[in-house]
Motif scaffolding. Structure first.
Motif: not given
Length: 471
Positions: A422-424, A426-435, A437-438, A440-446
């Motif tokens: 599953l994609p990793h 980080g706790y301090g990442e901006p939500v927009e960047e995390a979204l 990245r997520l 682009r992955h097959a599963h909707d869970t990180a």
């Protein structure tokens, strides 16, 4: 200006520089990265080669082989370049890109092997290097972990340099423990010359078994002792002489990384991860020392070898080592309350398909997303796995489909039927960047990481909930 006959004459002879600590004791750092090859390992690279030549183990036209986290390989490679030997180095896939590029720049052949294997596995870097040396005509395995020339190099050079540079006033030596050669050799010399007055203190990643940890992965290269959960027998290097040490100070990864980044910004000294570990330990030692004490800490290598990692804010954020901008929407704001205390759901890859299926179905019945991270974690779910331990994932839909079509049986090992990790985030990442990245992955869970440790699972809907409501 000094003039030398070759690069080999520029190995060692590194200076001490005062470190500002605010305490009563004087703290001096020995800047091993100012050796010609950029680390303390230059000393052992040359010493091991010269001893092998003397013993007839390495002859003209021979090939040097070694498993290395980078620095010993560089020390061997620069000496091999000067002496005309071929060299092949085996590294793990966790070694920084800068180190691999440096090895190749010296003309070394580089073989990259997986870090996620037990020591006994034939493809483990140490096992592979040993086999390669045996099957290569004229091959010689440097074997830094068990080569007596490793601690001897520091007994003959590093220890005497520190004694001379401090005019015999050194009272404490602090050094990381990796192969154990630096602290064993330099520490033994300083104890002997001082009549056992010098205290020798090891600095170690908190999860390393040297300092009593459980051997789980950590993010500081070239330090500590990791034990893969499938390892059948934990073997410590004979280059490490435990009797030399007075005590060991465990240092968490975050503290080590904060220390080395702060040193660059306050004193202009750019050092690597093991240096951060050693310096963090030295600060603790100095805090308990008196005004007449002199603490010397060995800083093994340069931060230039880790610019893509420890000094890269993106890398630090994605592993949860930075807390990010607290005024903006962060992943931390989307993590459910109580995640710090509740176990992280995952499936141990030692399980079989039937066990994994039961866990996934139970989660589906509870309304949770039926996909989980998986890895060979040595303890139960109460022990949060580190990011490198999560080597794959498993989903309810994929498992049921495999059973339906006969490509898997309930008794099969889960490890043989894993999906990509599953994609990793980080706790301090901006939500927009995390979204982004997520998406682009097959599963909707990180997996949410904090200090490199898996803290919680989150979905894109959970992340979006942390975004400010549009007006």
């Amino acid at each position: 200006m000094d003039v030398y006959e070759s690069a080999l004459d520029l190995i060692g002879g590194t200076p001490l520089v005062r470190i500002r600590t605010g305490g009563a004791a004087a703290v001096y750092a020995k800047l091993e990265y100012l050796s010609v090859g950029g680390s303390a390992k230059d000393r052992i690279g040359l010493r091991m080669i010269e001893q092998a030549e003397k013993d007839g183990l390495l002859r003209p036209g021979g090939t040097i082989v070694e498993a290395t986290s980078g620095n010993t390989g560089i020390g061997l490679a620069l000496a091999a370049a000067e002496k005309g030997y071929r060299i092949v180095l085996v590294v793990s896939d966790r070694v920084s890109a800068e180190k691999v590029d440096t090895l190749r720049a010296f003309g070394a052949g580089v073989v990259v092997k997986s870090s996620g294997l037990p020591r006994e596995h034939p493809e483990h870097p140490i096992s592979f290097a040993a086999r390669l040396a045996e099957t290569t005509p004229g091959g010689w395995l440097a074997n830094q972990y068990d080569n007596p020339a490793n601690p001897e190099a520091h007994y003959l050079t590093t220890g005497p340099e520190i004694w001379r540079q401090t005019e015999g006033r050194v009272t404490h030596l602090v050094s990381c423990i990796g192969t154990g050669g630096t602290i064993s050799g330099a520490g033994r010399y300083l104890k002997e010359v001082s009549g056992n007055a010098v205290q020798v203190i090891g600095a170690d990643p908190a999860s390393s078994v040297y300092s009593g940890g459980d051997g789980r992965p950590y993010f500081i290269e070239a330090a500590g002792h990791f034990v893969h959960p499938d390892t059948t027998r934990d073997v410590w290097p004979t280059s490490y002489h435990l009797d030399v040490l007075d005590r060991i100070v465990p240092v968490a990864d975050r503290q080590a990384l904060d220390t080395l980044r702060q040193l660059a910004r306050t004193q202009g000294l750019l050092v690597g991860g093991s240096s951060g570990t050693a310096l963090a330990a030295a600060h603790r030692v100095a805090a308990a020392a008196g005004p007449d004490d002199v603490v010397v800490v060995i800083l093994p290598d340069s931060g230039r070898q880790y610019l893509s990692k420890y000094f890269n804010d993106t890398w630090m954020l994605r592993l949860g080592f930075l807390d990010g901008d607290e005024t903006a929407a962060r992943v931390a704001d989307a993590v459910p309350e109580g995640s710090d205390a509740s176990p992280l759901p995952y499936v141990n890859t030692r399980a079989d398909i039937a066990e994994a299926l039961a866990v996934l179905r139970a989660r589906a019945l509870a309304g949770a997303d039926p996909v989980l991270p998986a890895g060979p974690c040595p303890a139960g779910p109460e022990r949060r796995p580190m990011a490198p331990e999560l080597t794959g994932s498993v989903s309810l839909s994929a498992v049921e489909a495999a059973l339906l079509h006969g490509t898997a049986a309930p008794s099969d090992r889960l490890a043989d039927h894993l999906e990509p990790p599953l994609p990793h985030i980080g706790y301090g990442e901006p939500v927009e960047e995390a979204l982004a990245r997520l998406a682009r992955h097959a599963h909707d869970t990180a997996v949410v990481l904090r200090d490199g440790c898996a803290q919680a699972l989150i979905t894109s809907s959970g992340l979006r909930a942390a975004l400010p409501t549009p007006r």
